[in-house]
Motif scaffolding. Structure first.
Motif, PDB file in Angstrom:
ATOM      1  N   LEU A 118       0.727  -1.359   0.135  1.00  0.00           N
ATOM      2  CA  LEU A 118       0.049  -0.061  -0.012  1.00  0.00           C
ATOM      3  C   LEU A 118       1.143   1.194   0.049  1.00  0.00           C
ATOM      4  CD1 LEU A 118      -2.685  -0.666   2.544  1.00  0.00           C
ATOM      5  CD2 LEU A 118      -3.041  -0.712   0.254  1.00  0.00           C
ATOM      6  N   PRO A 119       0.286   2.349  -0.763  1.00  0.00           N
ATOM      7  CA  PRO A 119       1.101   3.679  -0.319  1.00  0.00           C
ATOM      8  C   PRO A 119       1.263   4.008   0.945  1.00  0.00           C
ATOM      9  CG  PRO A 119      -0.853   3.739  -2.047  1.00  0.00           C
ATOM     10  CD  PRO A 119      -0.860   2.423  -1.508  1.00  0.00           C
ATOM     11  N   LEU A 120       2.273   4.526   1.184  1.00  0.00           N
ATOM     12  CA  LEU A 120       2.378   4.838   2.730  1.00  0.00           C
ATOM     13  C   LEU A 120       2.508   6.478   3.098  1.00  0.00           C
ATOM     14  CD1 LEU A 120       5.311   2.583   4.054  1.00  0.00           C
ATOM     15  CD2 LEU A 120       2.937   2.541   4.208  1.00  0.00           C
ATOM     16  N   TYR A 121       1.598   6.780   3.995  1.00  0.00           N
ATOM     17  CA  TYR A 121       1.508   8.356   4.468  1.00  0.00           C
ATOM     18  C   TYR A 121       2.251   8.289   6.066  1.00  0.00           C
ATOM     19  CZ  TYR A 121       0.272  13.091   4.921  1.00  0.00           C
ATOM     20  OH  TYR A 121       0.261  14.432   5.441  1.00  0.00           O
ATOM     21  N   ARG A 122       2.975   8.947   6.370  1.00  0.00           N
ATOM     22  CA  ARG A 122       3.490   9.079   7.877  1.00  0.00           C
ATOM     23  C   ARG A 122       3.646   7.563   8.571  1.00  0.00           C
ATOM     24  NH1 ARG A 122       0.497  14.506   9.754  1.00  0.00           N
ATOM     25  NH2 ARG A 122       1.647  15.947   8.243  1.00  0.00           N
ATOM     26  N   GLY A 123       3.877   6.645   7.629  1.00  0.00           N
ATOM     27  CA  GLY A 123       4.089   5.339   8.285  1.00  0.00           C
ATOM     28  C   GLY A 123       2.868   4.417   8.149  1.00  0.00           C
ATOM     29  N   LEU A 124       1.900   5.018   7.557  1.00  0.00           N
ATOM     30  CA  LEU A 124       0.431   4.049   7.699  1.00  0.00           C
ATOM     31  C   LEU A 124       0.098   3.887   6.098  1.00  0.00           C
ATOM     32  CD1 LEU A 124      -1.401   6.213  10.154  1.00  0.00           C
ATOM     33  CD2 LEU A 124      -0.255   3.929  10.593  1.00  0.00           C
ATOM     34  N   GLY A 125      -0.684   2.795   6.085  1.00  0.00           N
ATOM     35  CA  GLY A 125      -0.871   2.260   4.738  1.00  0.00           C
ATOM     36  C   GLY A 125      -2.149   3.120   4.116  1.00  0.00           C
ATOM     37  N   VAL A 126      -2.476   3.558   2.854  1.00  0.00           N
ATOM     38  CA  VAL A 126      -3.244   4.403   2.561  1.00  0.00           C
ATOM     39  C   VAL A 126      -4.236   3.469   1.520  1.00  0.00           C
ATOM     40  CG1 VAL A 126      -4.185   6.268   1.166  1.00  0.00           C
ATOM     41  CG2 VAL A 126      -2.129   6.457   2.767  1.00  0.00           C
ATOM     42  N   PRO A 127      -5.434   3.221   1.666  1.00  0.00           N
ATOM     43  CA  PRO A 127      -6.374   2.543   0.616  1.00  0.00           C
ATOM     44  C   PRO A 127      -5.897   3.141  -0.848  1.00  0.00           C
ATOM     45  CG  PRO A 127      -7.651   3.063   2.474  1.00  0.00           C
ATOM     46  CD  PRO A 127      -6.283   3.813   2.594  1.00  0.00           C
ATOM     47  N   ARG A 128      -6.049   1.926  -1.851  1.00  0.00           N
ATOM     48  CA  ARG A 128      -5.841   2.496  -3.253  1.00  0.00           C
ATOM     49  C   ARG A 128      -6.856   3.215  -3.670  1.00  0.00           C
ATOM     50  NH1 ARG A 128      -0.819   0.290  -4.169  1.00  0.00           N
ATOM     51  NH2 ARG A 128      -0.336  -1.446  -3.326  1.00  0.00           N
ATOM     52  N   VAL A 129      -7.908   3.314  -3.315  1.00  0.00           N
ATOM     53  CA  VAL A 129      -8.988   4.171  -3.866  1.00  0.00           C
ATOM     54  C   VAL A 129      -9.074   5.496  -3.406  1.00  0.00           C
ATOM     55  CG1 VAL A 129     -10.894   3.399  -2.031  1.00  0.00           C
ATOM     56  CG2 VAL A 129     -11.532   3.708  -4.639  1.00  0.00           C
ATOM     57  N   ALA A 132     -12.213   7.569 -10.763  1.00  0.00           N
ATOM     58  CA  ALA A 132     -11.452   6.420 -12.047  1.00  0.00           C
ATOM     59  C   ALA A 132     -10.948   5.105 -11.080  1.00  0.00           C
ATOM     60  CB  ALA A 132     -10.558   7.208 -12.731  1.00  0.00           C
ATOM     61  N   ARG A 133     -10.296   5.309 -10.135  1.00  0.00           N
ATOM     62  CA  ARG A 133      -9.763   4.165  -9.447  1.00  0.00           C
ATOM     63  C   ARG A 133     -10.879   3.293  -8.903  1.00  0.00           C
ATOM     64  NH1 ARG A 133      -5.475   7.581  -8.286  1.00  0.00           N
ATOM     65  NH2 ARG A 133      -6.106   7.852  -6.173  1.00  0.00           N
ATOM     66  N   GLN A 134     -12.023   4.156  -8.441  1.00  0.00           N
ATOM     67  CA  GLN A 134     -12.950   3.399  -7.493  1.00  0.00           C
ATOM     68  C   GLN A 134     -13.966   2.609  -8.648  1.00  0.00           C
ATOM     69  OE1 GLN A 134     -16.520   4.086  -7.555  1.00  0.00           O
ATOM     70  NE2 GLN A 134     -16.914   2.776  -5.570  1.00  0.00           N
ATOM     71  N   ARG A 135     -14.091   3.061  -9.702  1.00  0.00           N
ATOM     72  CA  ARG A 135     -15.117   2.542 -10.882  1.00  0.00           C
ATOM     73  C   ARG A 135     -14.190   1.370 -11.488  1.00  0.00           C
ATOM     74  NH1 ARG A 135     -15.844   7.982 -12.820  1.00  0.00           N
ATOM     75  NH2 ARG A 135     -14.413   7.423 -14.302  1.00  0.00           N
ATOM     76  N   ARG A 136     -12.961   1.594 -11.683  1.00  0.00           N
ATOM     77  CA  ARG A 136     -12.034   0.368 -12.013  1.00  0.00           C
ATOM     78  C   ARG A 136     -11.934  -0.870 -11.158  1.00  0.00           C
ATOM     79  NH1 ARG A 136      -6.793   1.734 -11.479  1.00  0.00           N
ATOM     80  NH2 ARG A 136      -6.364   0.061  -9.984  1.00  0.00           N
ATOM     81  N   MET A 137     -12.095  -0.482  -9.977  1.00  0.00           N
ATOM     82  CA  MET A 137     -11.968  -1.662  -8.900  1.00  0.00           C
ATOM     83  C   MET A 137     -13.445  -2.333  -8.870  1.00  0.00           C
ATOM     84  SD  MET A 137      -9.483  -0.141  -5.944  1.00  0.00           S
ATOM     85  CE  MET A 137      -7.950   0.646  -6.628  1.00  0.00           C
ATOM     86  N   MET A 138     -14.283  -1.696  -9.018  1.00  0.00           N
ATOM     87  CA  MET A 138     -15.902  -2.023  -8.787  1.00  0.00           C
ATOM     88  C   MET A 138     -15.868  -2.991  -9.960  1.00  0.00           C
ATOM     89  SD  MET A 138     -17.263  -1.375  -5.943  1.00  0.00           S
ATOM     90  CE  MET A 138     -18.967  -1.767  -6.473  1.00  0.00           C
ATOM     91  N   ALA A 139     -15.469  -2.470 -10.991  1.00  0.00           N
ATOM     92  CA  ALA A 139     -15.833  -3.171 -12.396  1.00  0.00           C
ATOM     93  C   ALA A 139     -15.067  -4.334 -12.575  1.00  0.00           C
ATOM     94  CB  ALA A 139     -15.379  -2.292 -13.835  1.00  0.00           C
ATOM     95  N   SER A 143     -13.934  -6.172  -9.559  1.00  0.00           N
ATOM     96  CA  SER A 143     -14.334  -6.842  -8.593  1.00  0.00           C
ATOM     97  C   SER A 143     -12.988  -6.954  -7.691  1.00  0.00           C
ATOM     98  CB  SER A 143     -14.860  -8.123  -8.539  1.00  0.00           C
ATOM     99  OG  SER A 143     -15.958  -8.031  -9.176  1.00  0.00           O
ATOM    100  N   LEU A 144     -12.193  -5.675  -7.558  1.00  0.00           N
ATOM    101  CA  LEU A 144     -11.282  -5.675  -6.620  1.00  0.00           C
ATOM    102  C   LEU A 144     -11.378  -5.077  -5.518  1.00  0.00           C
ATOM    103  CD1 LEU A 144      -8.761  -4.460  -9.573  1.00  0.00           C
ATOM    104  CD2 LEU A 144      -8.945  -6.673  -8.834  1.00  0.00           C
ATOM    105  N   CYS A 145     -10.299  -5.593  -4.610  1.00  0.00           N
ATOM    106  CA  CYS A 145     -10.683  -4.846  -3.267  1.00  0.00           C
ATOM    107  C   CYS A 145     -10.132  -3.402  -3.239  1.00  0.00           C
ATOM    108  CB  CYS A 145      -9.673  -5.555  -1.910  1.00  0.00           C
ATOM    109  SG  CYS A 145      -9.704  -4.792  -0.446  1.00  0.00           S
ATOM    110  N   GLN A 146     -10.934  -2.405  -2.904  1.00  0.00           N
ATOM    111  CA  GLN A 146     -10.811  -0.864  -2.892  1.00  0.00           C
ATOM    112  C   GLN A 146      -9.696  -0.749  -1.924  1.00  0.00           C
ATOM    113  OE1 GLN A 146     -14.053   1.486  -3.126  1.00  0.00           O
ATOM    114  NE2 GLN A 146     -15.155  -0.139  -3.982  1.00  0.00           N
ATOM    115  N   VAL A 147      -9.088  -1.508  -1.127  1.00  0.00           N
ATOM    116  CA  VAL A 147      -7.979  -1.152   0.176  1.00  0.00           C
ATOM    117  C   VAL A 147      -6.802  -1.617  -0.809  1.00  0.00           C
ATOM    118  CG1 VAL A 147      -6.916  -1.607   2.293  1.00  0.00           C
ATOM    119  CG2 VAL A 147      -9.420  -1.193   2.019  1.00  0.00           C
ATOM    120  N   CYS A 148      -6.554  -2.856  -1.038  1.00  0.00           N
ATOM    121  CA  CYS A 148      -5.444  -3.540  -1.467  1.00  0.00           C
ATOM    122  C   CYS A 148      -5.383  -3.921  -2.760  1.00  0.00           C
ATOM    123  CB  CYS A 148      -5.085  -4.918  -0.571  1.00  0.00           C
ATOM    124  SG  CYS A 148      -6.453  -6.281  -0.965  1.00  0.00           S
ATOM    125  N   GLU A 149      -6.512  -3.705  -3.741  1.00  0.00           N
ATOM    126  CA  GLU A 149      -6.329  -3.987  -5.094  1.00  0.00           C
ATOM    127  C   GLU A 149      -6.366  -5.498  -5.388  1.00  0.00           C
ATOM    128  OE1 GLU A 149      -5.098  -1.742  -8.864  1.00  0.00           O
ATOM    129  OE2 GLU A 149      -4.037  -1.259  -6.945  1.00  0.00           O
TER     130      GLU A 149
END
Length: 104
Positions: A6-17, A74-81, A83-89
């Motif tokens: 996951l992309p990190l921000y201040r040491g915490l993972g950020v959901p892909r969406v 755009a990322r949210q639509r791609r993940m929904m279309a 059937s990908l997890c919106q956190v880890c993809e």
């Protein structure tokens, strides 16, 4: 992809969406043309989906600060279309099968 990447921000993972502060709304002007609403810019006419005009956002994941209360459309639509997890993809169907279940 996984939770470990996951992309990190201040040491915490950020959901892909999640949207990032460097990502901006770049939706072009909407006009009435031939009795239909369309984008003035012909390059963004592809941003139609099932007859609807979608807002257009720049892509800059990981740049700036995460806006966790806002999704990147755009990322949210791609993940929904797909059937990908919106956190880890990861594929939600594969994950459900690995846990002994299934998605319908």
């Amino acid at each position: 992809m996984s939770l470990d990447t996951l992309p990190l921000y201040r040491g915490l993972g950020v959901p892909r969406v999640a949207r990032w502060s460097a990502e901006q709304d770049i939706t072009p002007l909407v006009v009435l043309q031939g009795g239909r609403l369309t984008y003035l810019d012909p390059l963004t006419r592809a941003c139609r989906h099932q007859g609807a005009l979608w807002r257009v956002w720049s892509l800059a994941p990981g740049k700036g600060e995460p806006l966790l209360a806002n999704l990147h459309p755009a990322r949210q639509r791609r993940m929904m279309a797909r059937s990908l997890c919106q956190v880890c993809e990861l594929s939600t169907a594969e994950e459900a099968a690995a846990e002994g279940g299934q998605l319908s």
